[in-house]
Design a protein around this motif. Structure first.
Motif, short mmCIF file in Angstrom:
data_model
loop_
_atom_site.label_atom_id
_atom_site.label_comp_id
_atom_site.label_asym_id
_atom_site.label_seq_id
_atom_site.Cartn_x
_atom_site.Cartn_y
_atom_site.Cartn_z
N PRO A 53 -40.32 11.88 23.71
CA PRO A 53 -41.32 10.88 24.06
C PRO A 53 -40.71 9.80 24.97
O PRO A 53 -39.67 9.23 24.64
CB PRO A 53 -41.76 10.29 22.72
N LEU A 54 -41.35 9.55 26.08
CA LEU A 54 -40.88 8.56 27.04
C LEU A 54 -41.20 7.15 26.54
O LEU A 54 -42.33 6.86 26.16
CB LEU A 54 -41.53 8.79 28.40
N LEU A 70 -35.14 7.86 33.01
CA LEU A 70 -36.14 8.00 31.96
C LEU A 70 -35.44 7.77 30.62
O LEU A 70 -34.35 8.31 30.39
CB LEU A 70 -36.77 9.39 31.99
N ARG A 71 -36.06 6.95 29.73
CA ARG A 71 -35.44 6.61 28.46
C ARG A 71 -36.40 6.85 27.29
O ARG A 71 -37.60 6.62 27.41
CB ARG A 71 -35.05 5.13 28.43
N THR A 72 -35.82 7.22 26.14
CA THR A 72 -36.57 7.31 24.90
C THR A 72 -36.31 6.06 24.08
O THR A 72 -35.38 5.30 24.36
CB THR A 72 -36.16 8.55 24.07
N VAL A 73 -37.11 5.84 23.05
CA VAL A 73 -36.97 4.65 22.21
C VAL A 73 -35.63 4.63 21.48
O VAL A 73 -35.09 3.56 21.18
CB VAL A 73 -38.16 4.53 21.22
N VAL A 80 -31.79 9.84 30.89
CA VAL A 80 -31.34 10.74 31.95
C VAL A 80 -31.71 10.10 33.27
O VAL A 80 -32.82 9.58 33.42
CB VAL A 80 -32.01 12.13 31.85
N CYS A 81 -30.78 10.14 34.22
CA CYS A 81 -31.02 9.58 35.55
C CYS A 81 -31.08 10.72 36.56
O CYS A 81 -30.19 11.58 36.59
CB CYS A 81 -29.90 8.60 35.90
#
Length: 125
Positions: free
Chosen positions: A69-70, A88-91, A96-97
């Motif tokens: 989940p983003l 993009l990051r998760t909680v 990942v870049c």
């Protein structure tokens, strides 16, 4: 040698940029796996595909993918004017870049903004 880990105990970054992963095996014995920076990069690139294949095999469905989940994202300009960096990051802190070429940026934005069409065949770029 095969190690059957019972638990992952430590994850550390060495001074040279390598990584050490500590395990306790099924007999309770500690083990450490040391990987170079290049080996870590190769492992990280391999794991998502392995995770998808394991999920598909477990449930007998080749369409399954492990999805995170983003929580947030960041877009930055790289040192190359034709490339942007998209993180993009998760909680829980996984990130990942990606480097995105100028010609891919508009296509990606359009694909995200497009309304899904019922019954449409999904196409990857």
């Amino acid at each position: 040698m095969q190690i059957d880990p019972k638990a992952l105990t430590t994850c550390e970054v060495a001074a040279d940029g390598g990584v050490s992963l500590g395990f306790v095996d099924s007999a309770g014995n500690p083990s450490t796996l040391r990987l170079s920076l290049n080996q870590v990069g190769t492992l990280v690139m391999t794991l998502p595909g392995l995770l998808d294949k394991a999920l598909q095999r477990r449930y007998g469905d080749g369409s399954l993918r492990y999805a995170y989940p983003l929580d947030s994202w960041m877009v930055e300009q790289s040192s190359d004017p034709s490339v942007r960096m998209v993180t993009l990051r998760t909680v829980d802190g996984f990130s990942v870049c990606f480097s995105v070429l100028r010609e891919q940026q508009s296509l990606l934005g359009e694909a995200i903004a497009a309304e899904p069409q019922p019954g449409a065949t999904l196409r990857a770029n």
